[in-house]
Design a protein around this motif. Structure first.
Motif, mmCIF file in Angstrom:
data_model
loop_
_atom_site.group_PDB
_atom_site.id
_atom_site.type_symbol
_atom_site.label_atom_id
_atom_site.label_comp_id
_atom_site.label_asym_id
_atom_site.label_seq_id
_atom_site.Cartn_x
_atom_site.Cartn_y
_atom_site.Cartn_z
ATOM 1 N N VAL A 1 -3.788 2.024 -3.557
ATOM 2 C CA VAL A 1 -2.946 1.396 -2.546
ATOM 3 C C VAL A 1 -2.830 -0.110 -2.804
ATOM 4 C CG1 VAL A 1 -3.294 3.145 -0.770
ATOM 5 C CG2 VAL A 1 -4.888 1.219 -0.911
ATOM 6 N N CYS B 1 0.467 0.138 9.415
ATOM 7 C CA CYS B 1 -0.321 1.021 8.554
ATOM 8 C C CYS B 1 -1.781 0.574 8.508
ATOM 9 C CB CYS B 1 0.266 1.063 7.144
ATOM 10 S SG CYS B 1 -0.593 2.201 6.027
ATOM 11 N N LYS C 1 -9.310 -2.131 1.726
ATOM 12 C CA LYS C 1 -8.391 -1.720 0.665
ATOM 13 C C LYS C 1 -6.955 -2.012 1.070
ATOM 14 C CE LYS C 1 -11.845 0.088 -1.656
ATOM 15 N NZ LYS C 1 -12.940 -0.013 -0.674
ATOM 16 N N LEU C 2 -6.633 -1.789 2.362
ATOM 17 C CA LEU C 2 -5.275 -2.009 2.848
ATOM 18 C C LEU C 2 -4.915 -3.490 2.888
ATOM 19 C CD1 LEU C 2 -5.197 0.611 5.744
ATOM 20 C CD2 LEU C 2 -4.039 0.798 3.539
ATOM 21 N N PHE D 1 0.805 -1.224 0.000
ATOM 22 C CA PHE D 1 0.000 0.000 0.000
ATOM 23 C C PHE D 1 0.837 1.273 0.000
ATOM 24 C CE2 PHE D 1 -0.855 -2.416 4.059
ATOM 25 C CZ PHE D 1 0.227 -1.939 4.772
ATOM 26 N N TYR D 2 2.158 1.160 -0.181
ATOM 27 C CA TYR D 2 2.986 2.357 -0.352
ATOM 28 C C TYR D 2 2.902 2.742 -1.826
ATOM 29 C CZ TYR D 2 6.548 5.511 1.464
ATOM 30 O OH TYR D 2 7.223 6.617 1.909
ATOM 31 N N THR D 3 2.403 3.932 -2.118
ATOM 32 C CA THR D 3 1.879 4.208 -3.459
ATOM 33 C C THR D 3 2.928 4.300 -4.560
ATOM 34 O OG1 THR D 3 1.880 6.619 -3.130
ATOM 35 C CG2 THR D 3 -0.106 5.401 -2.482
#
Length: 414
Positions: free
Chosen positions: A197, A269, A372-373, A149-151
């Motif tokens: 993400v 996160c 989503k995460l 999830f780090y864009t």
């Protein structure tokens, strides 16, 4: 995940990986702890890979040399490179924007180069940006943090897809995964939950470098593969944490201040998807977690799990921005005492399970951001149903094993 293009792309992309060699050759070339990044090796070769090309660079403040000069400044000053554009991701090229922001279109004061905004642009609109810039080759050089999830890895994905649409060549300059590349961990994304993400089914902690991810994206996910070349590092081994590289740490985003932040980030996160603070607005984001009304019982419950490599301290803090701004909250601070055995994703799940049981005010964000995460509704629904940490972690093991098998085909380092 189909492997239909593997034979075509086995060398590292549609045009192959630069100096790919045997996976162990990189470590033999350089002493351990003296990593040479993809940019270092590109420059050492006199930028021959870019000769005769009009070049644009997708980068941010992490695109630096060992002596902390930005690669755009270095290339702009070198007559051997025809650098004509810069493309900024989330937080911007020079890093002036907070989470969820970018710098827009402007001319860089230091170089005079036009800077184009890529944030939240995909497909044809992003391809049109590349076309309008006049580049022949798009170069990517950004430090990742190792989490799905780090864009920035999805900026990489979107830019590869757009470059293919625009008929541009794509070059990825590799940098270390700061939390090692030993293993993939955590749930694998269900495409029904795809967002910025998480575009494609990879593990929550992917255990890959950006060049390896580019090879995976090109070989498994892009409908039309891009003309891809990767410039690998030398001196990096899969078990290396960032402090073994000898490279300067530049925060990839405002809330990723240290490599220690990256170490816990792929697990903690997940608290972005709850009503608890994930530590934004403190000096220890993602290491401090809490909310009003939480006391010592959460730390006690978390420690009782016996999670490897980490202890939890009762903590109180007042975020300067984001959730609970200016209000004192209670919670935990993570203290990783054995990073070799520490599993950030299992730890994140354990903290969610114990937070829900120790604090009656626990709630998921109303927009179900947690789904989503984590990449599906499974983690949320299992925790709500009373599942314990082992049951939640066990539920994704088959998907993770399948991803690990595919991932193995695209690794460049031992």
């Amino acid at each position: 995940m189909g492997l239909s293009r593997r034979s075509l792309l086995a060398a590292g992309g549609a045009l192959g990986a630069v100096a790919a060699g045997a996976p162990g050759a990189a470590a033999a070339e350089q002493g351990h702890g003296r990593v040479r990044t993809g940019f270092d090796r590109l420059a050492d070769g006199g930028y021959a890979l870019l000769a005769g090309e009009r070049v644009g660079v997708v980068t941010n403040p992490t695109g630096v040399t060992r002596d902390a000069r930005h690669v755009v400044d270095v290339m702009h000053a070198d007559e051997r490179v025809d650098l004509v554009a810069v493309f900024g991701p989330e937080h911007g090229f020079r890093g002036t924007a907070q989470a969820g922001g970018s710098e827009g279109r402007y001319d860089d004061p230091a170089t005079g180069l036009p800077v184009y905004d890529t944030y939240l642009k995909t497909g044809r609109p992003l391809a049109d940006v590349f076309t309008a810039s006049g580049v022949d080759t798009v170069v990517f050089d950004i430090q990742d943090a190792g989490a799905r999830f780090y864009t920035y890895i999805w900026t990489l994905y979107d830019c590869m897809a757009a470059a293919a649409l625009a008929g541009k060549r794509f070059v990825v300059l590799d940098r270390p995964n700061p939390v090692t590349g030993r293993a993939a961990l955590g749930p694998v994304l269900d495409r029904a939950f795809a967002t910025f993400v998480g575009r494609e089914p990879i593990a929550q902690a992917h255990g890959m470098t950006v060049a390896e991810l580019a090879r995976l994206f090109n070989g498994e996910f892009l409908t039309a593969p891009v003309a891809l070349e990767t410039v690998r590092m030398t001196g990096w081994r899969r078990g290396d944490f960032f402090d073994a590289t000898g490279l300067p740490w530049v925060p990839p985003s405002p809330n990723m201040p240290t490599p220690e932040t990256a170490l816990v980030y792929s697990g903690t996160c997940l608290f972005e998807g709850t009503n608890l603070s994930e530590g934004r607005g403190t000096t220890r984001p993602f290491e401090l977690l809490g909310a009003e009304g939480i006391d010592r019982r959460w730390a006690e419950a978390a420690n009782a799990l016996g999670l490897p490599g980490v202890r939890f301290r009762e903590a109180y803090f007042a975020p300067t921005f984001s959730k609970f701004q200016g209000r004192t909250v209670g919670g935990v601070q993570l203290h990783v005492d054995d990073r070799e055995s520490f599993d950030p994703v299992r730890t994140g799940i354990g903290l969610l399970v114990t937070a829900r049981s120790a604090w009656s005010g626990f709630a998921w964000r109303a927009d179900q951001w947690i789904d989503k995460l984590t990449g599906s509704a499974r983690v949320r629904t299992m925790i709500d149903a009373g599942a314990d940490t082992d049951e939640v972690v066990g539920a994704w093991q088959a998907d993770l094993a399948a991803f690990r098998a595919v991932r193995r085909e695209y690794l460049l380092y031992r």
